[in-house]
Scaffold this motif. Sequence first.
Motif, short mmCIF file in Angstrom:
data_model
loop_
_atom_site.label_atom_id
_atom_site.label_comp_id
_atom_site.label_asym_id
_atom_site.label_seq_id
_atom_site.Cartn_x
_atom_site.Cartn_y
_atom_site.Cartn_z
N GLU A 146 -21.06 24.22 73.79
CA GLU A 146 -22.28 24.09 74.58
C GLU A 146 -23.54 24.13 73.72
N GLY A 147 -23.89 25.31 73.26
CA GLY A 147 -25.16 25.45 72.53
C GLY A 147 -25.05 24.89 71.13
N GLY A 148 -26.19 24.51 70.58
CA GLY A 148 -26.22 23.95 69.22
C GLY A 148 -25.55 24.84 68.21
N PHE B 90 -40.88 20.43 58.83
CA PHE B 90 -40.29 19.98 60.08
C PHE B 90 -39.39 18.77 59.85
N PHE C 151 -36.17 20.08 58.57
CA PHE C 151 -35.45 20.83 59.61
C PHE C 151 -34.94 19.90 60.70
N MET C 152 -35.82 19.04 61.18
CA MET C 152 -35.47 18.24 62.36
C MET C 152 -34.36 17.24 62.04
N TRP D 240 -31.20 19.30 61.96
CA TRP D 240 -30.89 19.80 63.31
C TRP D 240 -30.37 18.68 64.19
N TYR D 241 -30.99 17.54 64.08
CA TYR D 241 -30.64 16.42 64.95
C TYR D 241 -29.24 15.89 64.66
N ILE E 38 -59.77 24.44 61.55
CA ILE E 38 -60.11 23.11 62.08
C ILE E 38 -61.62 23.03 62.29
N HIS F 2 -78.20 8.61 55.93
CA HIS F 2 -77.69 9.97 55.76
C HIS F 2 -78.81 10.99 55.91
N PHE G 7 -60.79 17.85 70.55
CA PHE G 7 -59.81 18.93 70.45
C PHE G 7 -59.23 19.23 71.83
N LYS H 174 -26.81 17.11 72.53
CA LYS H 174 -28.10 17.82 72.41
C LYS H 174 -28.21 18.84 73.53
N PRO H 175 -28.59 20.06 73.19
CA PRO H 175 -28.65 21.10 74.22
C PRO H 175 -29.86 20.92 75.14
N PHE I 243 -30.48 22.78 77.98
CA PHE I 243 -30.52 23.90 78.93
C PHE I 243 -31.92 24.46 79.11
N GLN J 294 -34.75 24.87 73.42
CA GLN J 294 -33.48 24.56 72.75
C GLN J 294 -33.47 23.14 72.19
N ASN J 295 -34.10 22.23 72.91
CA ASN J 295 -34.09 20.84 72.47
C ASN J 295 -35.45 20.42 71.92
N MET J 296 -36.30 21.40 71.60
CA MET J 296 -37.67 21.06 71.27
C MET J 296 -37.84 20.16 70.03
N PRO J 297 -37.09 20.39 68.94
CA PRO J 297 -37.32 19.53 67.77
C PRO J 297 -37.28 18.05 68.12
N ALA J 298 -36.42 17.68 69.06
CA ALA J 298 -36.33 16.26 69.43
C ALA J 298 -37.58 15.80 70.16
N VAL K 68 -40.71 16.98 69.51
CA VAL K 68 -41.93 17.13 68.71
C VAL K 68 -42.61 15.80 68.36
N PRO K 69 -41.84 14.77 67.94
CA PRO K 69 -42.52 13.51 67.63
C PRO K 69 -43.34 13.00 68.80
#
Lengths: 494, 174
Positions: free
Chosen positions: A73-75, A364, A367-368, A371-372, A409, B40, B58, B87-88, B90, B94-98, B100-101
Amino acid sequence: MYTFSSRLKTFSLVLIVLGILGIGYSFLTAPKTIEDVEKILKEEEAAHGGHHGAAAHPDAEATVHDAELTPGEGGHQHTTQELHETVPQGDHAVEHAIHDDRGHMENLEKHVTASHDAEAAHADEHHEHLEHVLHQLQNKPWSAVYVAALFFMLLSLGALAFYAIQNAAQAGWSPVLFRVMEAISAYLIPGSVIVFVLLVFGVLHFHHIFIWMDEEVVANDHLLQGKTGYLNGPFFLIRAALFMGGWILYRQYARKNSLLQDDATDNTYYKKNFKASAGFLVFFIVTESIMSWDWIMSVDPHWYSTLFGWYVFASFFVSGITAIAMITLYLKAKGYLEYVNTSHIHDLAKFMFGISVFWTYLWFSQFMLMWYANIPEEVTYYVTRIEEYNLPFFGMVAMNFVFPVLILINTDFKRLSWIVVMAGIIILCGHYLDFYNMIMPATVGDRWFIGAGEIGAILLFLGLFIFVVFTALTKAPLLAKRNPLMEESKHFHY
Amino acid sequence: MSNKVIHVLYNDDDILMDAVKKTRAAHHHIEEVYTPFPVHGLDKAMGLAPTRIAIASFLYGLVGLSVATTMMRYMMIIDWPQDIGGKPSFSYIQNMPAFVPVMFEMTVFFAAHLMVITFYLRSKLWPFKKAENPDVRTTDDHFLMEVAAHGDVDQLVSFFENTGAVEVKVIEKH
């Protein structure tokens, strides 16, 4: 001319003494024999027992339960299981080399096979486990010293790379800061010597940070045997000496030319420095990449990543720029840098901001991608870090990315000394943690702790860094005189 | 009531800057300055308030981030949490890296586009807008300062003639 204030000198010496005491304490309290380890584990078990009853390793048990209830189930549960299956049985050396999930794997094994395993095998396993923990605990003080030594040495290398870029790019704003950068890069010499000595100690088997240096391990490890052409003691040291020698050579040459330019009648030395800087940058980017495989990636000799060199570079480059900004602010506050204005600080802060984001991008990306794809041989690297180093691993992202992005920023904030110093402290701590996360999981595994040894090592090298850098600052006027871009730099405003 | 303004033309940005400073020192109200290119430090010399468009950008970025997060959380986690290649799905984290882009791009997209639209709105620019330049030479090589004319107009004209102007005109504005 700058005079090293006696208070700062005393402060740096106090740091060095405190650091040595901390390191000494951590070496003295490291366990020496298996019996010591057994005692430590018994104590830990007793402490755990109070809360969790009979389960000595509750998290491992939970992992097994999860995996049983919802297979695959989980990664990370999935990975742990898979890893367990892919590691060949009886190939102890391989398991040993992948320090990573050892504890977990063993517990999994125990739960799955406990019913039909003989008592003898159990005792064997227990002994092996003790030996494994002993190695981790013995590695701990060495790793603490290694991480801090490497961090400060690379920090000064980062400042040197920044200096070379400013020279090669003919930047008009930065010449008033050249003497500060040169002084920071002065630490490269003692820093490199210390790191080199630590590497020699590894080859001489005084410590076991680099598992591939252990011939017994290599003899039982097919993967490491395939890498002996590259990962072997003599070649490793030759490479290290070559790289450090090259960097120090450029540093000394550029510093010499920079001082000669002060009293020159033409721009010969400036041109020499320009050419040397361009050459150095080519040499640097090649050696930096190889250096990162050698000194950092090879602690996990079964793992590899192609963008690792860039990632390490971003980490120490931003630390170097941060150090430049903080030392500039210190000297400015003491009234030594007449021509440095808030625009110079603003530019440095922009670099701190930008390279922090660049570091995050590489972190990232590395990592990504792993992870992927979740390929077991790659992903163990992150499984260890997420399971056993959760707070330092994600805490460092907050310190190195979220905090600087939100605070730096703002244009007005980038001109305020106290904001830049505060952001700088967080960034430096964050990047120390970054190096910690790169080295420790491979050498001490789940036995990590930021205690006397780690803090002692930081204090020792910080003290040494302050001492060397501020001594170097006293050696030359703080304003490089005849630099052709100096007038522009003095009047720089943004 | 007549609404007179004075148009003062210069042919150099340094002279313009000096003139702006002198005009401000003499407490004449500068209505507008027309230049063919960014000068200027002109905004500082005129005493214009700094722009707040970066702050707006911002905030738009935060909106973009929220949109991306809400959208993907609803679609991928809540509405139809399929198992796509293991891919999880749930929980969002858990699936956040995917994700992020997409989160990154949406943040940039919103920040950039909404900021540009804000700029158009605030500076009143649109495709069929009637051009406002008072003198065609200001888009090529001349600089024009427009000053409100109150009181003694002749005295004002001689004041501006002394600031290095190549031309001073009194205009009736409607």
